[in-house]
Design a protein around this motif. Structure first.
Motif, PDB file in Angstrom:
ATOM      1  N   SER A   1       0.838  -1.192   0.000  1.00 30.11           N
ATOM      2  CA  SER A   1       0.000   0.000   0.000  1.00 30.11           C
ATOM      3  C   SER A   1       0.874   1.243   0.000  1.00 30.11           C
ATOM      4  CB  SER A   1      -0.892   0.024   1.243  1.00 30.11           C
ATOM      5  OG  SER A   1      -1.755  -1.079   1.234  1.00 30.11           O
ATOM      6  N   PRO A   2       0.570   2.201  -0.856  1.00 29.46           N
ATOM      7  CA  PRO A   2       1.362   3.439  -0.893  1.00 29.46           C
ATOM      8  C   PRO A   2       1.298   4.173   0.444  1.00 29.46           C
ATOM      9  CG  PRO A   2      -0.156   3.311  -2.758  1.00 29.46           C
ATOM     10  CD  PRO A   2      -0.509   2.198  -1.821  1.00 29.46           C
ATOM     11  N   PHE A   3       2.432   4.769   0.838  1.00 28.85           N
ATOM     12  CA  PHE A   3       2.448   5.523   2.091  1.00 28.85           C
ATOM     13  C   PHE A   3       3.477   6.643   2.032  1.00 28.85           C
ATOM     14  CE2 PHE A   3       5.613   2.217   2.690  1.00 28.85           C
ATOM     15  CZ  PHE A   3       6.635   2.825   3.397  1.00 28.85           C
ATOM     16  N   LEU A   4       3.279   7.626   2.853  1.00 33.17           N
ATOM     17  CA  LEU A   4       4.229   8.715   3.081  1.00 33.17           C
ATOM     18  C   LEU A   4       4.641   8.636   4.545  1.00 33.17           C
ATOM     19  CD1 LEU A   4       2.284  11.552   1.240  1.00 33.17           C
ATOM     20  CD2 LEU A   4       4.338  10.403   0.424  1.00 33.17           C
ATOM     21  N   VAL A   5       5.751   9.273   4.901  1.00 35.76           N
ATOM     22  CA  VAL A   5       6.217   9.248   6.284  1.00 35.76           C
ATOM     23  C   VAL A   5       6.190  10.666   6.831  1.00 35.76           C
ATOM     24  CG1 VAL A   5       8.094   8.637   7.839  1.00 35.76           C
ATOM     25  CG2 VAL A   5       7.686   7.267   5.790  1.00 35.76           C
ATOM     26  N   LYS A   6       5.524  10.831   7.976  1.00 39.37           N
ATOM     27  CA  LYS A   6       5.469  12.128   8.634  1.00 39.37           C
ATOM     28  C   LYS A   6       6.564  12.182   9.690  1.00 39.37           C
ATOM     29  CE  LYS A   6       2.363  15.270  11.045  1.00 39.37           C
ATOM     30  NZ  LYS A   6       0.997  15.462  11.551  1.00 39.37           N
ATOM     31  N   PHE A   7       7.499  13.109   9.516  1.00 41.99           N
ATOM     32  CA  PHE A   7       8.586  13.320  10.474  1.00 41.99           C
ATOM     33  C   PHE A   7       8.087  14.349  11.486  1.00 41.99           C
ATOM     34  CE2 PHE A   7      12.447  11.426   8.451  1.00 41.99           C
ATOM     35  CZ  PHE A   7      11.825  10.882   7.344  1.00 41.99           C
ATOM     36  N   ILE A   8       8.028  13.961  12.766  1.00 40.32           N
ATOM     37  CA  ILE A   8       7.436  14.790  13.809  1.00 40.32           C
ATOM     38  C   ILE A   8       8.521  15.316  14.748  1.00 40.32           C
ATOM     39  CG2 ILE A   8       5.764  14.832  15.706  1.00 40.32           C
ATOM     40  CD1 ILE A   8       4.421  12.372  14.278  1.00 40.32           C
TER      41      ILE A   8
ATOM     42  N   ALA B   1       6.602  15.576  -0.347  1.00 37.97           N
ATOM     43  CA  ALA B   1       5.540  14.701  -0.857  1.00 37.97           C
ATOM     44  C   ALA B   1       5.221  14.968  -2.328  1.00 37.97           C
ATOM     45  CB  ALA B   1       4.285  14.841  -0.002  1.00 37.97           C
ATOM     46  N   ASP B   2       5.425  16.195  -2.790  1.00 32.78           N
ATOM     47  CA  ASP B   2       5.153  16.511  -4.204  1.00 32.78           C
ATOM     48  C   ASP B   2       6.394  16.360  -5.086  1.00 32.78           C
ATOM     49  OD1 ASP B   2       6.691  18.665  -3.465  1.00 32.78           O
ATOM     50  OD2 ASP B   2       5.193  20.187  -3.959  1.00 32.78           O
ATOM     51  N   HIS B   3       7.488  15.836  -4.538  1.00 29.60           N
ATOM     52  CA  HIS B   3       8.751  15.566  -5.240  1.00 29.60           C
ATOM     53  C   HIS B   3       9.427  16.831  -5.761  1.00 29.60           C
ATOM     54  CE1 HIS B   3       7.274  11.216  -6.201  1.00 29.60           C
ATOM     55  NE2 HIS B   3       7.317  11.485  -4.910  1.00 29.60           N
ATOM     56  N   SER B   4       9.130  17.974  -5.192  1.00 27.52           N
ATOM     57  CA  SER B   4       9.716  19.225  -5.671  1.00 27.52           C
ATOM     58  C   SER B   4      11.044  19.556  -4.985  1.00 27.52           C
ATOM     59  CB  SER B   4       8.740  20.383  -5.471  1.00 27.52           C
ATOM     60  OG  SER B   4       8.508  20.602  -4.092  1.00 27.52           O
TER      61      SER B   4
ATOM     62  N   GLY C   1       7.835  17.382   8.654  1.00 28.03           N
ATOM     63  CA  GLY C   1       6.976  17.425   7.480  1.00 28.03           C
ATOM     64  C   GLY C   1       6.598  16.037   7.024  1.00 28.03           C
ATOM     65  N   ILE C   2       5.835  15.976   5.945  1.00 26.84           N
ATOM     66  CA  ILE C   2       5.417  14.705   5.355  1.00 26.84           C
ATOM     67  C   ILE C   2       6.265  14.476   4.117  1.00 26.84           C
ATOM     68  CG2 ILE C   2       3.527  13.427   4.292  1.00 26.84           C
ATOM     69  CD1 ILE C   2       1.618  14.954   6.118  1.00 26.84           C
ATOM     70  N   TYR C   3       6.931  13.327   4.073  1.00 27.47           N
ATOM     71  CA  TYR C   3       7.903  13.056   3.023  1.00 27.47           C
ATOM     72  C   TYR C   3       7.656  11.732   2.323  1.00 27.47           C
ATOM     73  CZ  TYR C   3      10.485  16.819   5.262  1.00 27.47           C
ATOM     74  OH  TYR C   3      10.846  18.029   5.791  1.00 27.47           O
ATOM     75  N   ASP C   4       8.176  11.658   1.095  1.00 25.66           N
ATOM     76  CA  ASP C   4       8.172  10.451   0.291  1.00 25.66           C
ATOM     77  C   ASP C   4       9.608   9.923   0.279  1.00 25.66           C
ATOM     78  OD1 ASP C   4       7.324   8.460  -1.385  1.00 25.66           O
ATOM     79  OD2 ASP C   4       6.764   9.774  -3.046  1.00 25.66           O
ATOM     80  N   ILE C   5       9.777   8.630   0.451  1.00 23.86           N
ATOM     81  CA  ILE C   5      11.097   8.016   0.487  1.00 23.86           C
ATOM     82  C   ILE C   5      11.291   7.229  -0.804  1.00 23.86           C
ATOM     83  CG2 ILE C   5      12.590   6.401   1.738  1.00 23.86           C
ATOM     84  CD1 ILE C   5      11.039   7.168   4.273  1.00 23.86           C
TER      85      ILE C   5
ATOM     86  N   ALA D   1       5.234   9.102  11.834  1.00 19.48           N
ATOM     87  CA  ALA D   1       3.926   8.465  11.642  1.00 19.48           C
ATOM     88  C   ALA D   1       3.815   8.098  10.170  1.00 19.48           C
ATOM     89  CB  ALA D   1       2.797   9.416  12.039  1.00 19.48           C
ATOM     90  N   ILE D   2       3.049   7.071   9.891  1.00 19.00           N
ATOM     91  CA  ILE D   2       2.798   6.647   8.513  1.00 19.00           C
ATOM     92  C   ILE D   2       1.503   7.291   8.051  1.00 19.00           C
ATOM     93  CG2 ILE D   2       2.290   4.666   7.035  1.00 19.00           C
ATOM     94  CD1 ILE D   2       5.208   4.819   8.020  1.00 19.00           C
ATOM     95  N   SER D   3       1.541   7.890   6.879  1.00 22.44           N
ATOM     96  CA  SER D   3       0.352   8.518   6.292  1.00 22.44           C
ATOM     97  C   SER D   3       0.002   7.768   5.015  1.00 22.44           C
ATOM     98  CB  SER D   3       0.624   9.987   5.946  1.00 22.44           C
ATOM     99  OG  SER D   3       0.977  10.713   7.071  1.00 22.44           O
TER     100      SER D   3
END
Length: 173
Positions: free
Chosen positions: A22-29, A58-61, A84-88, A143-145
């Motif tokens: 399942s696709p997920f993003l990671v929130k760094f707190i 998250a938007d790959h910018s 923030g919320i990031y894509d790995i 956290a996993i988003s």
């Protein structure tokens, strides 16, 4: 119901049910209120090629962190990023120019994950890649988003369902 109508419904069911990774993003707190999240990445590459890995917005910018992982090596890297919320991602060189050109993203379902019992470690398993270990240990929290399904999928599913119902009713008359 015709077989031609069942296939798209089955594909829609697989998309909605999350079969596979399942696709997920990671929130760094930031728990220290210092506007940074500290973490350590441990990477075990058991393949005969170099991989690149990193953390992007998250938007790959914007690349927030990136490292290369040599063939058949074990690396341990310490770093910090803003909360923030990031894509790995993991990337590799397919065309032989020494630069990454093929990417696998957590937001695209290219990986699965597990979390340690203490909630401080994130283990990522990359589909089809030879990492014996891909672990991120957080000094702060994470956290996993889940990546939400786009509205288009729901609209398409509703449309297919409506067409099927109409077809079935017209077939009875």
């Amino acid at each position: 119901m015709e077989v031609g109508f069942i296939a798209p419904l089955f594909v829609l069911f697989l998309l909605v049910s999350g079969v596979g990774a399942s696709p997920f993003l990671v929130k760094f707190i930031d728990t220290g209120n210092d506007n940074r999240v500290t973490f350590q990445v441990v990477l075990g590459n058991t393949d005969n090629q170099t991989y690149w890995t990193g953390i992007m917005s998250a938007d790959h910018s914007e690349t927030k962190w990136e490292a290369s992982v040599s063939a058949n090596s074990l690396s341990s890297l310490n770093s910090t990023v803003e909360p923030g919320i990031y894509d790995i991602f993991v990337a590799w060189d397919n065309d032989g120019n020494g630069e990454p050109d093929t990417y696998v993203w957590t937001s695209e379902g290219g990986a699965g994950y597990s979390i340690s019992n203490d909630g401080q470690q994130l283990f990522i398993s990359w589909s089809g890649l030879n990492f014996s270990q891909y672990q991120i240990s957080f000094t702060d929290k994470f956290a996993i988003s889940p990546v939400p399904l786009p509205g288009v999928v729901w609209l398409l599913g509703s449309g297919l369902l409506g067409v099927g119902i109409i077809k079935k009713k017209l077939g009875r008359n």
